[in-house]
Design a protein around this motif. Structure first.
Motif, short mmCIF file in Angstrom:
data_model
loop_
_atom_site.label_atom_id
_atom_site.label_comp_id
_atom_site.label_asym_id
_atom_site.label_seq_id
_atom_site.Cartn_x
_atom_site.Cartn_y
_atom_site.Cartn_z
N ILE A 190 -9.75 -11.39 1.27
CA ILE A 190 -9.19 -10.44 1.21
C ILE A 190 -8.92 -8.99 2.19
O ILE A 190 -8.37 -8.64 2.29
CB ILE A 190 -10.85 -9.62 1.70
N ASP A 191 -8.52 -9.90 3.44
CA ASP A 191 -7.43 -9.69 4.26
C ASP A 191 -6.55 -10.02 4.51
O ASP A 191 -5.74 -8.77 4.90
CB ASP A 191 -7.92 -11.17 6.22
N LEU A 192 -6.18 -10.54 3.87
CA LEU A 192 -4.28 -10.95 2.88
C LEU A 192 -4.33 -9.93 2.07
O LEU A 192 -2.83 -9.70 2.07
CB LEU A 192 -3.97 -12.41 2.75
N VAL A 193 -5.03 -9.42 0.86
CA VAL A 193 -5.30 -8.43 -0.48
C VAL A 193 -5.03 -7.05 1.34
O VAL A 193 -3.79 -6.97 -0.16
CB VAL A 193 -6.36 -8.78 -0.56
N PHE A 194 -5.77 -6.68 1.28
CA PHE A 194 -5.07 -5.89 2.45
C PHE A 194 -3.35 -5.89 2.94
O PHE A 194 -2.53 -4.69 3.07
CB PHE A 194 -5.60 -5.26 3.60
N VAL A 195 -2.99 -7.58 3.05
CA VAL A 195 -1.65 -7.30 4.43
C VAL A 195 -0.68 -6.79 2.99
O VAL A 195 0.39 -6.45 3.00
CB VAL A 195 -1.71 -8.23 4.79
N ALA A 196 -1.17 -7.69 2.13
CA ALA A 196 -0.18 -7.38 1.11
C ALA A 196 0.46 -5.91 0.32
O ALA A 196 1.20 -5.47 -0.21
CB ALA A 196 -0.55 -8.35 -0.61
N LYS A 197 -1.53 -4.98 0.01
CA LYS A 197 -1.44 -3.92 -0.54
C LYS A 197 -0.45 -3.29 0.83
O LYS A 197 0.20 -1.26 0.55
CB LYS A 197 -2.64 -3.37 -0.74
N ALA A 198 -1.06 -3.62 1.77
CA ALA A 198 0.13 -2.84 3.02
C ALA A 198 1.96 -3.00 2.21
O ALA A 198 2.66 -1.68 2.75
CB ALA A 198 -0.05 -3.10 4.31
N ILE A 199 1.91 -3.69 2.01
CA ILE A 199 3.59 -4.18 2.22
C ILE A 199 4.26 -3.77 1.28
O ILE A 199 5.13 -2.84 0.69
CB ILE A 199 3.64 -5.62 2.29
N GLU A 200 3.11 -3.61 -0.53
CA GLU A 200 3.49 -3.41 -1.85
C GLU A 200 3.93 -1.52 -1.03
O GLU A 200 4.75 -1.13 -1.90
CB GLU A 200 2.11 -3.31 -2.08
N ARG A 201 2.88 -0.59 -0.01
CA ARG A 201 3.02 0.48 0.37
C ARG A 201 4.73 0.77 0.60
O ARG A 201 5.39 1.55 0.61
CB ARG A 201 1.48 0.71 1.00
N VAL A 202 4.70 -0.42 1.79
CA VAL A 202 6.72 -0.44 2.45
C VAL A 202 7.12 -0.14 1.25
O VAL A 202 7.87 0.56 1.42
CB VAL A 202 6.40 -1.29 3.39
N GLY A 203 7.18 -0.85 0.42
CA GLY A 203 8.07 -0.27 -1.10
C GLY A 203 7.97 0.47 -2.00
O GLY A 203 8.89 1.44 -1.97
N ASP A 204 6.76 1.52 -1.90
CA ASP A 204 7.11 2.80 -1.46
C ASP A 204 7.00 3.57 -1.88
O ASP A 204 8.24 4.56 -1.77
CB ASP A 204 5.05 2.89 -2.38
N HIS A 205 7.27 3.53 0.03
CA HIS A 205 7.24 4.40 1.31
C HIS A 205 9.46 4.24 0.86
O HIS A 205 10.16 5.80 1.05
CB HIS A 205 7.07 4.45 2.46
N ALA A 206 9.65 3.81 0.57
CA ALA A 206 10.86 2.78 0.52
C ALA A 206 11.56 3.77 -0.39
O ALA A 206 12.07 4.55 -0.90
CB ALA A 206 11.92 1.51 0.55
N LYS A 207 10.88 3.25 -1.87
CA LYS A 207 11.00 4.66 -3.24
C LYS A 207 11.36 5.79 -2.32
O LYS A 207 11.84 6.62 -3.52
CB LYS A 207 9.81 3.78 -4.17
N ASN A 208 10.15 6.15 -1.91
CA ASN A 208 9.70 7.52 -2.24
C ASN A 208 10.99 8.40 -0.72
O ASN A 208 11.51 9.56 -1.60
CB ASN A 208 8.79 7.61 -1.27
N LEU A 209 11.48 7.31 -0.03
CA LEU A 209 12.65 7.70 1.05
C LEU A 209 13.49 7.82 -0.49
O LEU A 209 15.46 8.84 -0.40
CB LEU A 209 13.31 6.71 2.29
N ALA A 210 14.21 6.55 -0.92
CA ALA A 210 15.31 6.60 -2.49
C ALA A 210 15.00 8.23 -3.00
O ALA A 210 16.20 9.22 -3.80
CB ALA A 210 15.62 5.70 -2.95
N GLU A 211 14.07 8.67 -3.64
CA GLU A 211 14.23 9.58 -4.67
C GLU A 211 14.24 10.85 -3.02
O GLU A 211 15.05 12.04 -4.15
CB GLU A 211 12.42 9.85 -5.00
N GLN A 212 14.13 11.26 -2.01
CA GLN A 212 14.25 12.58 -0.87
C GLN A 212 16.03 11.97 -1.55
O GLN A 212 16.44 13.24 -1.16
CB GLN A 212 14.03 11.77 0.03
N ILE A 213 16.57 11.29 -1.26
CA ILE A 213 18.12 11.63 -1.21
C ILE A 213 18.76 12.28 -2.37
O ILE A 213 19.88 12.84 -1.78
CB ILE A 213 18.68 9.64 -0.31
N ILE A 214 17.85 11.52 -3.61
CA ILE A 214 18.99 12.03 -4.69
C ILE A 214 18.36 13.57 -4.84
O ILE A 214 19.32 14.29 -5.46
CB ILE A 214 18.13 11.35 -5.96
N TYR A 215 17.25 14.38 -4.80
CA TYR A 215 16.74 14.93 -4.06
C TYR A 215 17.79 16.25 -3.25
O TYR A 215 18.44 17.16 -3.04
CB TYR A 215 15.67 15.33 -4.03
#
Length: 238
Positions: A190-215
């Motif tokens: 379960i701890d590793l689930v939360f770690v994996a989810k945290a990493i997945e969110r890092v990818g989401d934030h990278a995507k958000n940055l990319a969307e801001q560049i296009i904006y």
């Protein structure tokens, strides 16, 4: 004072803020990488370093926000310049949250080490490491795209987010199997689930940055749109 001189000063201020954003980005990128190193190598010392770095990341967010407020008050920017300032504000918010995810991973590592889980059983940390490599690579590419205001590279980051999501889904299936086969692994898994989810969110934030560049470059808000629509905006000629 001439308009040209005012414009030169404004450009210098924007350049200074952008440089600090990239400094902040470099810090959070290092935070994530070190947090995963701490997980893979069971390093409590590295986990502590990650938590110490969080203080500097938070400080940078506050300082850059103050700089942005001062620029808006002094220059009263319009159109593209205002878009840039708004996008930078959202960008540092995303970067700060990446730092939060790295800190969350570091605290999880500390807990796993303190409970002695690492010494008692084998966990699929290598899978987490691979997911992290993808997320850190996306973050690095997004920061590079920000430095050059490159919408083509920003689009690549957005497209790569699906791969990170797929790795996360695969890791979830593997962890569920671990828990079903050996109930002793449930807590650590379960701890590793939360770690994996945290990493997945890092990818989401990278995507958000990319969307801001296009904006910034195109003046179109592409959030919550399918990739095909984002691509048509990112690749259109000005």
């Amino acid at each position: 004072m001439s308009d040209k001189h005012l414009s030169t000063q404004f450009d210098a201020e924007l350049s200074g803020v952008s440089t600090r954003v990239l400094e902040m980005g470099g810090l959070v990128e290092a935070q994530v990488a070190q947090a995963i190193y701490a997980l893979v190598h069971y390093s409590a010392e590295t986990a502590t370093q990650v938590l110490k770095m969080e203080e500097r990341v938070n400080q940078l967010e506050v300082e850059i926000d103050a700089d942005l407020s001062a620029i808006i008050a002094r220059r009263q920017p319009t159109a593209r310049d205002l878009r840039l300032l708004i996008a930078i504000s959202k960008t540092i918010g995303n970067l700060e949250r990446v730092g939060d995810e790295a800190a969350r991973i570091a605290r999880t590592v500390q807990r796993l080490i303190n409970t002695g889980v690492f010494s008692r059983m084998k966990l699929p940390v290598s899978d987490v490491s691979f997911e992290s490599e993808l997320a850190v690579a996306s973050l690095r590419k997004a920061l590079d795209a920000f430095a050059r205001l490159d919408t083509v590279q920003a689009l690549e980051v957005i497209k790569q987010d699906n791969q990170i999501d797929q790795e996360f889904d695969g890791l979830m299936r593997k962890l569920i199997t671990y828990m079903m086969e050996d109930p002793r692994t449930i807590s650590a898994s379960i701890d590793l689930v939360f770690v994996a989810k945290a990493i997945e969110r890092v990818g989401d934030h990278a995507k958000n940055l990319a969307e801001q560049i296009i904006y910034i470059v195109k003046g179109t808000d592409v959030r919550h749109n399918p990739v095909e629509t984002v691509a048509s905006v990112a690749l259109q000629r000005n």
